[in-house]
Design a protein around this motif. Structure first.
Motif, PDB file in Angstrom:
ATOM      1  N   PHE A   1       0.841  -1.192   0.000  1.00 32.63           N
ATOM      2  CA  PHE A   1       0.000   0.000   0.000  1.00 32.63           C
ATOM      3  C   PHE A   1       0.880   1.248   0.000  1.00 32.63           C
ATOM      4  O   PHE A   1       2.050   1.206   0.348  1.00 32.63           O
ATOM      5  CB  PHE A   1      -0.974   0.017   1.182  1.00 32.63           C
ATOM      6  N   ARG A   2       0.274   2.351  -0.412  1.00 31.59           N
ATOM      7  CA  ARG A   2       0.978   3.611  -0.631  1.00 31.59           C
ATOM      8  C   ARG A   2       0.595   4.582   0.465  1.00 31.59           C
ATOM      9  O   ARG A   2      -0.559   4.989   0.577  1.00 31.59           O
ATOM     10  CB  ARG A   2       0.584   4.159  -1.995  1.00 31.59           C
ATOM     11  N   THR A   3       1.554   4.955   1.279  1.00 30.60           N
ATOM     12  CA  THR A   3       1.319   5.953   2.307  1.00 30.60           C
ATOM     13  C   THR A   3       1.767   7.321   1.807  1.00 30.60           C
ATOM     14  O   THR A   3       2.322   7.455   0.716  1.00 30.60           O
ATOM     15  CB  THR A   3       2.082   5.609   3.591  1.00 30.60           C
TER      16      THR A   3
ATOM     17  N   PHE B   1      -5.520  -5.228   3.435  1.00 26.20           N
ATOM     18  CA  PHE B   1      -4.899  -4.723   2.215  1.00 26.20           C
ATOM     19  C   PHE B   1      -3.834  -5.723   1.766  1.00 26.20           C
ATOM     20  O   PHE B   1      -3.062  -6.230   2.572  1.00 26.20           O
ATOM     21  CB  PHE B   1      -4.248  -3.351   2.436  1.00 26.20           C
ATOM     22  N   ARG B   2      -3.815  -5.957   0.463  1.00 25.53           N
ATOM     23  CA  ARG B   2      -2.808  -6.841  -0.120  1.00 25.53           C
ATOM     24  C   ARG B   2      -2.481  -6.347  -1.523  1.00 25.53           C
ATOM     25  O   ARG B   2      -3.387  -6.147  -2.345  1.00 25.53           O
ATOM     26  CB  ARG B   2      -3.308  -8.284  -0.180  1.00 25.53           C
ATOM     27  N   GLN B   3      -1.193  -6.084  -1.781  1.00 28.77           N
ATOM     28  CA  GLN B   3      -0.717  -5.688  -3.105  1.00 28.77           C
ATOM     29  C   GLN B   3      -1.521  -4.524  -3.681  1.00 28.77           C
ATOM     30  O   GLN B   3      -1.942  -4.531  -4.835  1.00 28.77           O
ATOM     31  CB  GLN B   3      -0.752  -6.889  -4.052  1.00 28.77           C
ATOM     32  N   GLY B   4      -1.718  -3.518  -2.821  1.00 30.98           N
ATOM     33  CA  GLY B   4      -2.346  -2.290  -3.277  1.00 30.98           C
ATOM     34  C   GLY B   4      -3.856  -2.308  -3.338  1.00 30.98           C
ATOM     35  O   GLY B   4      -4.470  -1.307  -3.731  1.00 30.98           O
ATOM     36  N   ARG B   5      -4.495  -3.394  -2.962  1.00 32.14           N
ATOM     37  CA  ARG B   5      -5.948  -3.480  -3.032  1.00 32.14           C
ATOM     38  C   ARG B   5      -6.553  -3.846  -1.686  1.00 32.14           C
ATOM     39  O   ARG B   5      -5.994  -4.630  -0.934  1.00 32.14           O
ATOM     40  CB  ARG B   5      -6.375  -4.515  -4.082  1.00 32.14           C
ATOM     41  N   GLU B   6      -7.722  -3.268  -1.431  1.00 31.69           N
ATOM     42  CA  GLU B   6      -8.457  -3.637  -0.229  1.00 31.69           C
ATOM     43  C   GLU B   6      -8.990  -5.043  -0.392  1.00 31.69           C
ATOM     44  O   GLU B   6      -9.430  -5.451  -1.477  1.00 31.69           O
ATOM     45  CB  GLU B   6      -9.599  -2.654   0.013  1.00 31.69           C
ATOM     46  N   THR B   7      -8.948  -5.805   0.692  1.00 33.40           N
ATOM     47  CA  THR B   7      -9.376  -7.197   0.645  1.00 33.40           C
ATOM     48  C   THR B   7     -10.011  -7.576   1.980  1.00 33.40           C
ATOM     49  O   THR B   7      -9.947  -6.808   2.949  1.00 33.40           O
ATOM     50  CB  THR B   7      -8.168  -8.113   0.352  1.00 33.40           C
TER      51      THR B   7
END
Length: 333
Positions: A37-39, A232-238
């Motif tokens: 994820f991108r902070t 979150f996993r690999q930039g996507r909400e899950t």
């Protein structure tokens, strides 16, 4: 959705703690948080510049001590600490002790001036900065059952939930004070007491200066009716599954964390006070200095992302002064 009260399982606090920080946990993975994820730290170097400006203001209020501390809590791979050191004036950087607090191992190639610690230091004189830390301090979840009683939510290793015992004791008192559940079946809340305690503990380590927590947040008048627990996993909400494969996070009741003298404000206001405005450069610069114009335009775009409504600009900042006047560091207006 949760089911009945039968069956095994653990509360979300224990399950998430093991999944995030246990052996093989998510935050011990080699790619680090930036791989998923991108902070604000990853979005732009302007964020580190703003934190460096804040540290300089703290330094000035403290009277330029011989040793100035910068402590980065839950620092990922040390990106913010490195950026802050690079952005500081040379004289201030020479006096700055930069410390990273992180459960993962120190990455190769990190600036050798940065100390890598498993626990926050004590006796800090300077700035303690916790960017997206409190949302990863695990908490239990409560849900109102069909009879209107808040119960602990239990979860198994695959993420399946069921209701456990009624919430009681200190957890029930925290809910009553900070996040009352009105009795409608299905309403949920994250019980934030462990975050309050964690924040109080790290602030106690500051002797003089400022502690700042930056995070997804809500306050008493904006509590989400069904909670915010997610993965979150690999930039996507899950879906949040406590098996170490994904981040497990929930927004923070920052008003509950705040100690006396603390102040809450959105990130856009904090960054603008620190000189990050997102203003476009004047068009005249395009004809007189085109390269400078392109650079200034790119910087304005990055600043706009950091301060954007509906995005990073909506993050909350909790500023907690210790032995200094907050208005001397970041005026209320």
């Amino acid at each position: 959705m949760t089911g009945g009260t039968a069956g095994a399982g653990r509360g979300w606090r224990v399950a998430a703690r093991d999944a995030l920080y246990g052996p093989g946990g998510f935050y011990r993975r080699p790619e680090g948080p930036g791989g998923h994820f991108r902070t604000s730290v990853h979005a732009s170097a302007l964020f580190a510049r703003a934190v460096a400006e804040l540290l300089c203001r703290v330094d000035e209020v403290l009277g330029a001590p011989d040793a100035l501390d910068f402590v980065d809590m839950a620092a990922g791979r040390g990106e913010l600490a490195g950026g802050v050191l690079a952005a500081l004036p040379e004289e201030v950087a020479a006096r700055t002790r930069a410390c990273v607090v992180e459960v993962a191992d120190r990455p190769a190639g990190l600036d050798p001036r940065i100390e890598w610690l498993a626990e926050p230091p004590r006796g800090i004189t300077g700035l303690l900065f916790a960017n997206e830390w409190l949302d990863n301090v695990p908490v239990d979840v409560a849900e109102v059952d069909a009879a209107g009683v808040p119960r602990l939510v239990l979860v198994d290793g695959a993420g399946a939930e069921r209701l456990g015992e009624p919430v009681s004791g200190a957890a029930a008192r925290w809910l009553d004070r900070w996040w009352p559940l009105a009795g409608e079946p299905g309403l949920r809340a994250e019980i934030g007491a462990p975050r309050d305690e964690a924040w109080e503990d790290v602030v106690a380590g500051v002797e003089r200066g400022l502690a700042v927590a930056v995070d997804y947040w809500h306050t008493a008048d904006t509590r989400p009716p069904f909670g915010t627990l997610t993965g979150f996993r690999q930039g996507r909400e899950t879906a949040p599954v406590p098996d170490g494969s994904c981040d497990i996070t929930a927004h923070v009741a920052l008003d509950a964390c705040a100690l006396p003298g603390g102040r809450l404000l959105p990130q856009r206001a904090a960054l603008r006070s620190l000189g990050i405005t997102g203003a476009r450069p004047p068009l005249t610069l395009a004809s007189t200095h085109p390269v400078a114009y392109v650079r200034a335009l790119a910087s304005a775009g990055e600043a706009a992302e950091l301060t954007a409504a509906g995005g990073l600009g909506d993050f909350g900042w909790l500023l907690q002064p210790v032995g200094v006047e907050l208005d001397d560091v970041l005026p209320a207006d």
